[in-house]
Design a protein around this motif. Sequence first.
Motif, PDB file in Angstrom:
ATOM      1  N   ALA A  73      -2.257  14.186  -9.520  1.00  0.00           N
ATOM      2  CA  ALA A  73      -2.016  13.213 -10.612  1.00  0.00           C
ATOM      3  C   ALA A  73      -1.135  11.723 -10.130  1.00  0.00           C
ATOM      4  CB  ALA A  73      -1.351  13.698 -11.794  1.00  0.00           C
ATOM      5  N   GLU A  74      -0.278  12.342  -9.111  1.00  0.00           N
ATOM      6  CA  GLU A  74       0.744  11.523  -8.517  1.00  0.00           C
ATOM      7  C   GLU A  74      -0.300  10.396  -7.839  1.00  0.00           C
ATOM      8  OE1 GLU A  74       4.108  11.153  -5.055  1.00  0.00           O
ATOM      9  OE2 GLU A  74       3.360  13.161  -5.942  1.00  0.00           O
ATOM     10  N   GLU A  75      -1.227  10.917  -6.991  1.00  0.00           N
ATOM     11  CA  GLU A  75      -2.021   9.997  -6.276  1.00  0.00           C
ATOM     12  C   GLU A  75      -2.706   8.862  -7.097  1.00  0.00           C
ATOM     13  OE1 GLU A  75      -4.478  12.610  -4.220  1.00  0.00           O
ATOM     14  OE2 GLU A  75      -2.992  13.089  -2.425  1.00  0.00           O
ATOM     15  N   LYS A 116       4.831   5.063   2.596  1.00  0.00           N
ATOM     16  CA  LYS A 116       5.370   5.742   3.898  1.00  0.00           C
ATOM     17  C   LYS A 116       5.847   7.143   3.532  1.00  0.00           C
ATOM     18  CE  LYS A 116       7.966   1.785   5.930  1.00  0.00           C
ATOM     19  NZ  LYS A 116       9.448   1.112   5.747  1.00  0.00           N
ATOM     20  N   GLU A 117       6.131   7.474   2.338  1.00  0.00           N
ATOM     21  CA  GLU A 117       6.554   8.783   1.918  1.00  0.00           C
ATOM     22  C   GLU A 117       5.301   9.720   2.133  1.00  0.00           C
ATOM     23  OE1 GLU A 117       7.897  11.181  -2.067  1.00  0.00           O
ATOM     24  OE2 GLU A 117       8.621   9.008  -1.928  1.00  0.00           O
ATOM     25  N   LYS A 118       4.036   9.376   1.642  1.00  0.00           N
ATOM     26  CA  LYS A 118       3.122  10.091   1.860  1.00  0.00           C
ATOM     27  C   LYS A 118       2.819  10.109   3.268  1.00  0.00           C
ATOM     28  CE  LYS A 118       2.157  10.580  -2.488  1.00  0.00           C
ATOM     29  NZ  LYS A 118       2.440  11.739  -3.239  1.00  0.00           N
ATOM     30  N   VAL A 119       2.801   9.027   4.107  1.00  0.00           N
ATOM     31  CA  VAL A 119       2.295   9.255   5.609  1.00  0.00           C
ATOM     32  C   VAL A 119       3.477  10.236   6.256  1.00  0.00           C
ATOM     33  CG1 VAL A 119       2.391   7.957   7.774  1.00  0.00           C
ATOM     34  CG2 VAL A 119       1.395   7.030   5.424  1.00  0.00           C
ATOM     35  N   GLU A 174      -0.691   6.045  13.186  1.00  0.00           N
ATOM     36  CA  GLU A 174      -1.340   4.787  12.940  1.00  0.00           C
ATOM     37  C   GLU A 174      -1.084   4.320  11.884  1.00  0.00           C
ATOM     38  OE1 GLU A 174      -4.942   5.883  16.093  1.00  0.00           O
ATOM     39  OE2 GLU A 174      -5.270   5.641  13.983  1.00  0.00           O
ATOM     40  N   ALA A 175      -0.971   5.016  10.843  1.00  0.00           N
ATOM     41  CA  ALA A 175      -0.908   4.708   9.295  1.00  0.00           C
ATOM     42  C   ALA A 175       0.603   4.151   9.097  1.00  0.00           C
ATOM     43  CB  ALA A 175      -1.081   5.659   8.471  1.00  0.00           C
ATOM     44  N   LYS A 176       1.470   4.723   9.772  1.00  0.00           N
ATOM     45  CA  LYS A 176       3.007   4.414   9.750  1.00  0.00           C
ATOM     46  C   LYS A 176       3.096   2.904  10.411  1.00  0.00           C
ATOM     47  CE  LYS A 176       7.551   6.163  11.112  1.00  0.00           C
ATOM     48  NZ  LYS A 176       8.269   7.341  11.845  1.00  0.00           N
ATOM     49  N   ALA A 177       2.317   3.034  11.465  1.00  0.00           N
ATOM     50  CA  ALA A 177       2.439   1.376  12.064  1.00  0.00           C
ATOM     51  C   ALA A 177       1.820   0.355  11.150  1.00  0.00           C
ATOM     52  CB  ALA A 177       1.921   1.431  13.369  1.00  0.00           C
ATOM     53  N   ASP A 178       0.754   0.820  10.549  1.00  0.00           N
ATOM     54  CA  ASP A 178       0.197  -0.173   9.595  1.00  0.00           C
ATOM     55  C   ASP A 178       1.266  -0.373   8.365  1.00  0.00           C
ATOM     56  OD1 ASP A 178      -2.271  -0.221  10.990  1.00  0.00           O
ATOM     57  OD2 ASP A 178      -3.212   0.960   9.507  1.00  0.00           O
ATOM     58  N   LYS A 199      -3.423   0.414   0.904  1.00  0.00           N
ATOM     59  CA  LYS A 199      -4.349   1.373   0.485  1.00  0.00           C
ATOM     60  C   LYS A 199      -5.104   2.099   1.558  1.00  0.00           C
ATOM     61  CE  LYS A 199      -6.852  -1.767  -1.522  1.00  0.00           C
ATOM     62  NZ  LYS A 199      -7.924  -2.502  -2.348  1.00  0.00           N
ATOM     63  N   SER A 200      -5.178   1.554   3.040  1.00  0.00           N
ATOM     64  CA  SER A 200      -5.771   2.297   3.901  1.00  0.00           C
ATOM     65  C   SER A 200      -4.855   3.356   4.432  1.00  0.00           C
ATOM     66  CB  SER A 200      -6.336   1.348   5.149  1.00  0.00           C
ATOM     67  OG  SER A 200      -5.098   0.737   5.473  1.00  0.00           O
ATOM     68  N   SER A 201      -3.677   3.130   4.329  1.00  0.00           N
ATOM     69  CA  SER A 201      -2.722   3.979   4.964  1.00  0.00           C
ATOM     70  C   SER A 201      -2.390   5.284   3.890  1.00  0.00           C
ATOM     71  CB  SER A 201      -1.471   3.257   5.068  1.00  0.00           C
ATOM     72  OG  SER A 201      -1.123   2.231   6.047  1.00  0.00           O
ATOM     73  N   SER A 202      -2.542   4.892   2.823  1.00  0.00           N
ATOM     74  CA  SER A 202      -2.410   6.094   1.657  1.00  0.00           C
ATOM     75  C   SER A 202      -3.719   6.870   1.721  1.00  0.00           C
ATOM     76  CB  SER A 202      -2.323   5.481   0.052  1.00  0.00           C
ATOM     77  OG  SER A 202      -1.154   4.784   0.126  1.00  0.00           O
ATOM     78  N   GLN A 203      -4.785   6.425   1.898  1.00  0.00           N
ATOM     79  CA  GLN A 203      -5.995   7.368   2.165  1.00  0.00           C
ATOM     80  C   GLN A 203      -5.992   7.871   3.355  1.00  0.00           C
ATOM     81  OE1 GLN A 203      -8.455   7.338  -0.214  1.00  0.00           O
ATOM     82  NE2 GLN A 203      -9.200   8.776   1.139  1.00  0.00           N
ATOM     83  N   THR A 204      -5.564   7.298   4.500  1.00  0.00           N
ATOM     84  CA  THR A 204      -5.118   8.162   5.557  1.00  0.00           C
ATOM     85  C   THR A 204      -4.339   9.571   5.480  1.00  0.00           C
ATOM     86  OG1 THR A 204      -5.342   6.415   7.235  1.00  0.00           O
ATOM     87  CG2 THR A 204      -4.337   7.984   8.018  1.00  0.00           C
TER      88      THR A 204
END
Length: 232
Positions: A73-75, A116-119, A174-178, A199-204
Amino acid sequence: VEQAVEAIKTEMVKAQAELDKIEERPEQGKEQATITVEVVQNLDKIAEEVSDKLKQAKTDFADETISKSLTEAEEAVEQTGVKAVEVIVDVIEKGEVDVSEKEVVDAIAKKIENAKEKVEQAIEAVESAETPVVEVIVEDVEVEDREDKEDNSEIDEKVTAVEPVEEIANTPEEAKADLTEAEDLLNQGDLTSALELIKSSSQTAKDVMTAVEVQVDVEVAQPTATIGITIE
């Protein structure tokens, strides 16, 4: 609790569908565009409030099923918030309405922090995994002829093969760098590119967490010689 969470997810699906419709509309007059932006900004604020409450709820419930449902739900809520900001940026770029740049930048900055939190959670999950993260791959297999069975060389079956994914441990980094790049783009005024990286980082992060869950729940499968299975 589960019913309430499912209701939130359903409402977020509806909200995203409405945002898609708004995005697909032809250019609006300034008055209508202003109303649209106000409505969408309000939706984004509601999404942020709901997201914060869902995060708090996850700390209150130890039940794994409820926790997973809350995460989903959060996502959905955070995706809705990002979509809302995308719509606002689209209206701005079309020159249909004047919007406070600070408000939009602050909203995107908040989305970067959420991502960032998700990554970071994904990075921690990979580091704490007891075995290499794996990915489930379903492949066709052929059962070979054997002396103790009738001719079965044409029999095709489906099995689930679990293979290590060595490079997956790098993708959260990589997502963190993005996301660092997204901050730079935001500071440069490239709002659209910043949102794409969010969007791409969250999906990763989501994909990595799913892979970690698979690793926990499924034993690594190896071809079994006794039944003559070969993976093509």
